[in-house]
Write a protein that holds these residues in place. Structure first.
Motif, PDB file in Angstrom:
ATOM      1  N   TYR A  77      15.427  64.404 -10.806  1.00 50.79           N
ATOM      2  CA  TYR A  77      15.336  64.648  -9.370  1.00 50.79           C
ATOM      3  C   TYR A  77      14.222  63.844  -8.713  1.00 50.79           C
ATOM      4  N   ARG A  78      13.181  63.532  -9.455  1.00 48.07           N
ATOM      5  CA  ARG A  78      12.055  62.786  -8.910  1.00 48.07           C
ATOM      6  C   ARG A  78      12.226  61.283  -9.052  1.00 48.07           C
ATOM      7  N   GLY A  79      13.335  60.848  -9.669  1.00 46.78           N
ATOM      8  CA  GLY A  79      13.578  59.429  -9.854  1.00 46.78           C
ATOM      9  C   GLY A  79      13.081  58.890 -11.170  1.00 46.78           C
ATOM     10  N   SER A  80      12.491  59.732 -12.011  1.00 52.02           N
ATOM     11  CA  SER A  80      12.037  59.284 -13.330  1.00 52.02           C
ATOM     12  C   SER A  80      13.250  59.011 -14.217  1.00 52.02           C
ATOM     13  N   VAL A  81      13.214  57.921 -14.952  1.00 51.42           N
ATOM     14  CA  VAL A  81      14.360  57.505 -15.743  1.00 51.42           C
ATOM     15  C   VAL A  81      14.540  58.399 -16.968  1.00 51.42           C
ATOM     16  N   LEU A  82      15.728  58.962 -17.098  1.00 48.83           N
ATOM     17  CA  LEU A  82      16.096  59.746 -18.277  1.00 48.83           C
ATOM     18  C   LEU A  82      16.805  58.889 -19.313  1.00 48.83           C
ATOM     19  N   LEU A  83      17.581  57.928 -18.825  1.00 54.82           N
ATOM     20  CA  LEU A  83      18.349  57.046 -19.702  1.00 54.82           C
ATOM     21  C   LEU A  83      18.594  55.739 -18.971  1.00 54.82           C
ATOM     22  N   ASP A  84      18.381  54.648 -19.655  1.00 56.21           N
ATOM     23  CA  ASP A  84      18.701  53.327 -19.103  1.00 56.21           C
ATOM     24  C   ASP A  84      19.061  52.435 -20.280  1.00 56.21           C
ATOM     25  N   THR A  85      20.332  52.202 -20.482  1.00 51.43           N
ATOM     26  CA  THR A  85      20.777  51.470 -21.657  1.00 51.43           C
ATOM     27  C   THR A  85      21.987  50.612 -21.355  1.00 51.43           C
ATOM     28  N   CYS A  86      22.047  49.467 -22.012  1.00 51.06           N
ATOM     29  CA  CYS A  86      23.272  48.669 -21.993  1.00 51.06           C
ATOM     30  C   CYS A  86      24.281  49.306 -22.935  1.00 51.06           C
ATOM     31  N   VAL A  87      25.530  48.904 -22.797  1.00 50.98           N
ATOM     32  CA  VAL A  87      26.610  49.473 -23.598  1.00 50.98           C
ATOM     33  C   VAL A  87      27.433  48.334 -24.191  1.00 50.98           C
ATOM     34  N   ARG A  88      27.684  48.404 -25.471  1.00 55.49           N
ATOM     35  CA  ARG A  88      28.476  47.367 -26.124  1.00 55.49           C
ATOM     36  C   ARG A  88      29.921  47.428 -25.627  1.00 55.49           C
ATOM     37  N   PRO A  89      30.503  46.305 -25.239  1.00 62.58           N
ATOM     38  CA  PRO A  89      31.871  46.315 -24.713  1.00 62.58           C
ATOM     39  C   PRO A  89      32.883  46.810 -25.739  1.00 62.58           C
ATOM     40  N   THR A  90      33.885  47.526 -25.237  1.00 60.03           N
ATOM     41  CA  THR A  90      34.990  47.974 -26.078  1.00 60.03           C
ATOM     42  C   THR A  90      36.187  47.039 -25.984  1.00 60.03           C
ATOM     43  N   GLN A  91      36.139  46.102 -25.022  1.00 60.14           N
ATOM     44  CA  GLN A  91      37.194  45.111 -24.840  1.00 60.14           C
ATOM     45  C   GLN A  91      36.541  43.752 -24.596  1.00 60.14           C
ATOM     46  N   PRO A  92      37.260  42.660 -24.854  1.00 66.60           N
ATOM     47  CA  PRO A  92      36.703  41.332 -24.533  1.00 66.60           C
ATOM     48  C   PRO A  92      36.393  41.214 -23.044  1.00 66.60           C
ATOM     49  N   VAL A  93      35.208  40.749 -22.724  1.00 69.54           N
ATOM     50  CA  VAL A  93      34.766  40.655 -21.331  1.00 69.54           C
ATOM     51  C   VAL A  93      35.258  39.345 -20.722  1.00 69.54           C
TER      52      VAL A  93
END
Length: 234
Positions: A77-93
Motif C-alpha cells: 500500500y505504501r509503494g514498497s516493492v514486494l516482488l519485481d522479477t522477470c519471467v522466462r518466456p513460455t513461447q518463442p518471443v
C-alpha cells in the motif's frame, strides 16, 4: 468460478452517486517510498489489505501477436516493492518491445520460470484487495483470477471519467489520469512496471475515502471490465 455480474450494480444504480472529483477533494500528497517503513502502525494495519500490481509484456506468435508476461511487479500500500522479477518466456518471443520495456533476450533467458512466478504472485495477492490499472490484462497474462469485489481498477473508476468529461465507456490512459489528478508525468523513461504500479496506487489512495465509501453503501463505483476477460474475476 463463473464471473458474477451481480457483484456489480447496473450503471444507472450508482452513477448518480458519483461526484466529479477535484484536486481539493483528493489527497494531495504522494507516498514517500524511501521512508515507507516509518508509516504509522494504524496505517500499516489497514494497508495490509492492499497490493498493487503491474506487468510488462512481450509478444509471441507468428500469425497474430499475443501478449506474454515478461516482468511482474507487486507493491504494498505504501509503494514498497514486494516482488519485481522477470519471467522466462513460455513461447518463442517475436517482439521484446525493447524500446518501451528495455528488455532483451538475455534478461529473460535465465529468469524464473512462469509457474514459480505465478505461484508467488497468487500467494501475495490472495485475500488482498488488488489495485492497478486494467487489472484484467495483468490477471490474464498471469493465468490467475481474483474476486471482482476485491479489485480497485483505476481504469474503470467512473468518477475519473466523469471529471475529465469522457463517456462512461471510455478508457482513459493511465498517463492522462496521473497528469490530471496527481500533476506529474509518467512513462518518460519507457514502460516501467514499478512506476505504473505506484502511479495507479497513488490514484487510488488520493480518493480512497470516496471509493471505499461508495462500496460501503453497497454500490459499485466502477465500470465493468471487458466481458472477454470474465474468467479473470470470481
Amino acid at each position: 468460478m463463473p464471473f458474477r455480474m451481480a457483484l456489480y450494480p447496473s450503471q444507472k444504480d450508482y452513477a448518480f452517486q458519483l461526484p466529479a472529483l477535484t484536486l481539493d477533494t483528493m489527497a494531495s500528497s504522494s507516498p514517500n517510498y524511501a521512508n515507507a517503513g516509518t508509516a504509522q502502525a494504524g496505517t500499516n494495519s489497514r494497508a495490509q489489505r492492499y497490493v498493487a500490481a503491474q506487468a510488462q509484456y512481450v509478444y509471441y506468435g507468428i500469425v497474430s501477436r499475443l501478449p506474454m508476461v515478461a516482468r511482474v511487479t507487486l507493491t504494498d500500500y505504501r509503494g514498497s516493492v514486494l516482488l519485481d522479477t522477470c519471467v522466462r518466456p513460455t513461447q518463442p518471443v517475436c517482439d521484446y518491445r525493447t524500446a518501451e520495456t528495455g528488455l532483451q533476450p538475455h534478461h529473460l533467458a535465465e529468469a524464473p520460470v512462469f509457474i514459480d512466478v505465478q505461484r508467488q504472485v497468487a500467494s501475495l495477492i490472495r485475500d488482498k484487495i488488488l489495485v492497478g490499472y486494467a487489472l484484467w490484462d495483468f490477471l490474464s497474462v498471469m493465468g490467475l483470477s481474483h474476486p471482482a469485489i476485491n479489485t480497485r481498477d483505476t481504469a474503470l473508476f467512473m468518477s475519473f471519467r466523469r471529471t475529465l468529461g469522457h463517456k462512461p465507456t471510455t478508457m482513459i490512459p493511465l498517463e492522462t489520469l496521473v497528469k490530471h489528478f496527481m500533476g506529474r508525468d509518467i512513462g518518460q523513461s519507457g514502460d516501467i512496471p514499478v512506476e505504473r504500479a505506484r502511479a495507479a496506487l497513488d490514484l487510488f489512495r488520493s480518493c480512497e475515502q470516496t471509493w471505499e465509501g461508495i462500496i460501503a453503501t453497497g454500490a459499485w463505483p466502477c465500470a465493468l471490465p471487458p466481458t472477454e476477460y470474465r474468467r479473470c474475476f470470481t
